[in-house]
Design a protein around this motif. Structure first.
Motif, PDB file in Angstrom:
ATOM      1  N   VAL A   1      50.918  89.902  31.194  1.00  0.00           N
ATOM      2  CA  VAL A   1      51.468  90.118  29.434  1.00  0.00           C
ATOM      3  C   VAL A   1      50.985  88.578  28.836  1.00  0.00           C
ATOM      4  CG1 VAL A   1      53.556  88.882  28.522  1.00  0.00           C
ATOM      5  CG2 VAL A   1      53.460  90.163  30.867  1.00  0.00           C
TER       6      VAL A   1
ATOM      7  N   GLU B   1      47.552  90.804  27.701  1.00  0.00           N
ATOM      8  CA  GLU B   1      47.420  92.238  26.642  1.00  0.00           C
ATOM      9  C   GLU B   1      48.109  91.710  24.797  1.00  0.00           C
ATOM     10  OE1 GLU B   1      49.423  94.921  30.175  1.00  0.00           O
ATOM     11  OE2 GLU B   1      51.043  94.468  28.058  1.00  0.00           O
ATOM     12  N   GLU B   2      49.012  90.411  25.123  1.00  0.00           N
ATOM     13  CA  GLU B   2      49.024  89.694  23.983  1.00  0.00           C
ATOM     14  C   GLU B   2      48.192  88.975  23.133  1.00  0.00           C
ATOM     15  OE1 GLU B   2      52.221  91.002  22.555  1.00  0.00           O
ATOM     16  OE2 GLU B   2      52.856  91.971  23.945  1.00  0.00           O
TER      17      GLU B   2
ATOM     18  N   ARG C   1      56.188  87.015  21.589  1.00  0.00           N
ATOM     19  CA  ARG C   1      56.319  88.232  21.884  1.00  0.00           C
ATOM     20  C   ARG C   1      56.189  88.213  23.650  1.00  0.00           C
ATOM     21  NH1 ARG C   1      53.798  90.469  18.004  1.00  0.00           N
ATOM     22  NH2 ARG C   1      51.209  90.408  19.190  1.00  0.00           N
TER      23      ARG C   1
ATOM     24  N   GLU D   1      58.873  86.354  25.263  1.00  0.00           N
ATOM     25  CA  GLU D   1      60.099  87.911  24.770  1.00  0.00           C
ATOM     26  C   GLU D   1      59.882  88.561  25.908  1.00  0.00           C
ATOM     27  OE1 GLU D   1      61.439  87.462  20.181  1.00  0.00           O
ATOM     28  OE2 GLU D   1      60.079  88.390  20.867  1.00  0.00           O
ATOM     29  N   ARG D   2      58.583  89.419  26.323  1.00  0.00           N
ATOM     30  CA  ARG D   2      58.517  90.078  27.288  1.00  0.00           C
ATOM     31  C   ARG D   2      58.717  89.678  28.815  1.00  0.00           C
ATOM     32  NH1 ARG D   2      52.785  93.269  26.411  1.00  0.00           N
ATOM     33  NH2 ARG D   2      52.959  93.412  28.374  1.00  0.00           N
TER      34      ARG D   2
ATOM     35  N   PRO E   1      60.419  91.391  34.523  1.00  0.00           N
ATOM     36  CA  PRO E   1      58.601  91.392  34.485  1.00  0.00           C
ATOM     37  C   PRO E   1      58.005  90.785  35.379  1.00  0.00           C
ATOM     38  CG  PRO E   1      60.283  91.548  31.899  1.00  0.00           C
ATOM     39  CD  PRO E   1      61.452  91.031  32.987  1.00  0.00           C
TER      40      PRO E   1
END
Lengths: 567, 567
Positions: B56, B59-60, B183, B186-187, B468
């Motif tokens: 994650v 990716e961000e 993000r 949050e993710r 997640p």
């Protein structure tokens, strides 16, 4: 990926301190940057390639049933004391002290840590076999770091370890790992050989090295053209000639060789094949002076020689010792007419010779037409003491040997019980009895593979990646984007289609002139290149070139789509 | 994944040396194993979770326009000398010497290395802005490593750095990174707050910390219920009361407080609110003795106090100094009737008080009904010198403050030119003039997030992962597989369908009894659990439970498919 948003930094000049092609090209392509001897940053471009290797390695390890974990890089001295390697490992072990004066090392390998893990985690044979792996940064304090990431101090390695109740189970997993390694190098698109290896300092009973073939390789490998036999030249057996020894036809005679001190010179003078001469090497073993004979076109294999009785710690004889035993000076040595009686060890091929040429033990002279049993006694010992050469029969009886140079990138070992015994790693067997586990270990130099692949795949223009290792599969190059927005639009559209189709592509939108742009793309080794230009678009064509093809071709969109796998 | 082929190793017992829930549960679930203080192996289970966080984050970071690279863990002393941090960084910097006596450290952070990289790579403003990141093992030689991976010495970190021509560009990228961090958390499904932070030793002009909220957190955070304002309690501004100071209604009088040495005790004795008392703290600054006044229900904020003129290096006054200036002993101090004239600093809230209570500078007595300008002069200085408390108005004027505890897992900094100036990292600007670059740095404690998530999400049965972060989304548990092969077949079929649908699932085929099996699945925190049993199959039902629901339910296949996202 748009190249304008990617940090690409290439140079034309060949860096002065880079000796080998891979080091030069990795610097020129901007894949690595040096901070200290053997310590590098992997730039975004370099890391893309490294990650491609990593992911193939990971997939195949998982397919082989190994589970991934992550052990620490900093390891306590206590564990290394248990195996005795705190001292034995030598200067490559980077030792350090923490703020409380505790002693640690930066792991060059993880047998100690994984065995510590296993002895705490594994209690019963029911938990076996277990294979684990990690992909992790290691440090070996090389005395002479060089060739860039080929022999760096900090490097990325995949190391795997397996645990078993018995040797049979270990042997089965060893085979599974061997096959996984074969798939890894096949999938990466590399030419390689798996060779039987000397286990060296790690110890254990069976091991293979995986070598990427490249002319610049440090190791010489012998492999059969008729089977999958392959071995390090140092270890490959030189089999005895199949034909029996010839019948003597010449009588022994002195040959005048005033300045001819080598077999090559003598053969040249006499106009005969080098293979008819015999080289005499005088050594001192446990029982004293020994004369070792190999054919003039062969070379002594020091490992094989040292395995013979009394020769474990042999050394070359001094000139004084040679004079004392043979009455000769170097350059004219031989087994006939020695001053004192001498032990003779003949290589298998020499034992099969007749009418051969040796030194006369007299300065300026050789002897020709020499024959065993007539001019000198049969050899004291006949043994394999030479290195194999190109064309030798394969030891497995199938085909002939070729010799190639290789770069070691992987190694699989059957460690046996060495580490588990030293560290008390046992499990209870079916009868509730504690048994020392059997272990295997399996390493791959992930960062080294990148350099080795370049050694194998480069030309005057730069790197030519095997497709599975390329940072991108396709480069879409935009010529003069500012003058004609439709050119950039067409290129961007093609790029987007490639990415949508799961084909890794880069759009060269840096706005460089065609020369420098295309040179960069060749230097960094992208397998397929498409040039989009105003003139091409007007004619409905794209310029397409594969990295290894000498010329580009103008093709229509439909053909292009087929070439790129879009159609 | 079949659990029988995965090395899962759980324990019932709570490890004796683990103090916090995350440490206990990570050990019990078998996610980590210790080799030395603050040095852990991540087991296969632990690594699965770590990799979820990593991906994650990656990716961000890429979405935020940063490109990934990989810098070395071992860094030469010379670079750290350039910034002065070789000494300044302190004992956490693990220093070491290589075999040639060269000095290095194991990187605790990479400002020096990345600035070295940037000054060699970046020549022109055209190459800016550039954001790079890496996900890499770091080492900080904590004096007291504890709480497992929460405060380990070797740990996994994502560190990113950005380079800019000017401060405006830096501020824009800073905002992009701030949003990316938002993000990320949050993710990951975590409750968190971004708080304005003190920049501490790293230096620079602006910074935010990201905290995962958890009762066990080391840091106290104040955040508004009416806006996104949040700050470390140490830094949150305590605004002045909006109401004007009240009109005096009482006259000053002595109150007999023979043993009441604290505001709490005095308020209790007098039967009044603590907020009507005033605490006097005597300190010594550059200009000598100072009396600091805060309300009885408030506490002095040492950081704020130290920012006032002359108080940068203040210390508490000794009893002798207090006696000399006030003529009193501790417990009865106050600003009225001092022995010598005294500088008084009043917190904003104290300055707004009327009819308040202070010590009388006389053992056994306090003064009540005290009023500014009448019983003592107006304060020498009115300032914010207290910590905020629950219910204080938010400094942005929107809503009231709540206080929660948090675990710092991320930090974004505007470094400005500090490092670039020290190391001479410049680029040419539009006019061809060399300009020192502006830099930002952005860290995330990848391994720490795993522990923080557990602190936030656990119960008596074990870990309860946010979906997640879970090692697997679904566990399919087989009851009594040996007795009835069709049970295992049905479970295996469901497991295969989940994996085919891209839903991460594990098949618990270990053949354990239901009790231990289901306890394990709860302990390791799998969000969704399906039990397949002979009895259930006969009735056409599956037992389904979500980790956070108290009960399981028997449902038909069709309903199950909906719950699992298969329908």
């Amino acid at each position: 990926m748009r190249l304008s948003q990617f940090h690409l930094s290439t140079t034309r000049e060949t860096p002065a301190d880079a000796e080998v092609a891979s080091h030069q090209l990795m610097l020129r392509a901007g894949m690595i940057r040096k901070h200290a001897a053997g310590i590098y940053t992997w730039t975004p471009l370099g890391l893309r390639v490294l990650r491609r290797v990593e992911s193939v390695v990971r997939e195949e390890m998982e397919r082989a049933g190994a589970v991934e974990m992550l052990m620490p890089s900093i390891q306590p001295r206590e564990l290394w004391e248990e195996t005795g390697r705190w001292e034995k490992f030598g200067g490559q072990l980077l030792k350090l002290r923490d703020r409380k004066d505790g002693e640690f090392c930066y792991g060059p390998t993880h047998e100690e840590v994984v065995t510590d893990f296993a002895r705490n985690e594994l209690r019963s044979y029911k938990q076996l076999p277990l294979s684990v792996f990690q992909i992790q940064t290691k440090f070996r304090d090389e005395i002479r770091p060089r060739f860039g990431v080929m022999r760096a101090r900090e490097f990325l390695m995949k190391d795997a370890y397996s645990f078993h109740l018995d040797a049979e189970c270990l042997a089965r997993t060893y085979r599974v790992m061997y096959d996984a390694y074969t798939r890894i190098f096949e999938r990466l698109g590399l030419r390689f050989r798996a060779v039987a290896a000397d286990t060296g300092a790690i110890g254990g009973s069976a091991s293979h090295e995986f070598h990427v073939l490249a002319d610049s390789g440090e190791d010489a490998i012998a492999f059969s053209d008729g089977s999958d036999y392959a071995a390090n030249v140092e270890l490959a057996e030189a089999v005895a000639p199949s034909a029996p020894r010839g019948v003597p036809v010449e009588s022994m005679r002195r040959v005048d060789t005033p300045t001819q001190r080598t077999c090559e010179d003598v053969a040249a003078l006499m106009g005969i094949e080098l293979g008819r001469t015999v080289k005499s090497i005088a050594v001192i073993g446990k029982q004293g002076f020994v004369l070792v004979l190999v054919r003039g076109d062969h070379s002594v294999n020091e490992l094989k020689l040292a395995k013979l009785e009394g020769l474990a710690d042999y050394r070359l004889a001094s000139e004084a010792e040679i004079a004392e035993h043979l009455g000769s000076e170097p350059g004219f040595l031989g087994p006939v007419n020695t001053r004192l009686p001498v032990t003779v060890i003949a290589d298998r091929s020499v034992a099969a010779m007749a009418d051969f040429i040796v030194g006369a033990n007299e300065t300026g002279f050789h002897l020709a037409g020499v024959n065993w049993g007539r001019d000198l006694p049969e050899p004291g010992l006949v043994a394999d003491v030479r290195n194999v050469i190109e064309g030798d029969p394969s030891p497995d009886g199938k085909g002939r040997l070729s010799i190639a140079r290789g770069i070691e990138v992987g190694h699989v070992f059957q460690l046996g019980q060495t580490y588990a015994k030293a560290m008390g790693a046992t499990v209870l067997d079916h009868n509730g009895k504690a048994q020392v586990m059997h272990m295997g270990c399996y390493g791959i130099g992930v960062s080294r593979i990148v350099a080795a692949a370049i050694e194998q795949n480069n030309d005057g223009a730069g790197i030519s990646w095997p497709a599975p290792m390329a940072p991108w599969q396709v480069a879409v190059c935009v010529i003069n984007p500012k003058g004609a927005p439709e050119v950039e639009e067409a290129a961007a559209a093609l790029h987007a289609r490639l990415e949508d189709a799961g084909i890794s592509a880069v759009l060269d939108d840096r706005g460089l002139r065609p020369g420098p742009m295309l040179s960069d793309i060749e230097l960094i080794g992208i397998p397929q290149r498409v040039v989009v230009s105003e003139r091409g678009l007007a004619a409905g064509t794209y310029e397409y070139r594969e990295r290894n093809e000498p010329e580009s071709e103008s093709i229509a969109l439909e053909t292009l789509e087929q070439r790129l796998g879009l159609a």
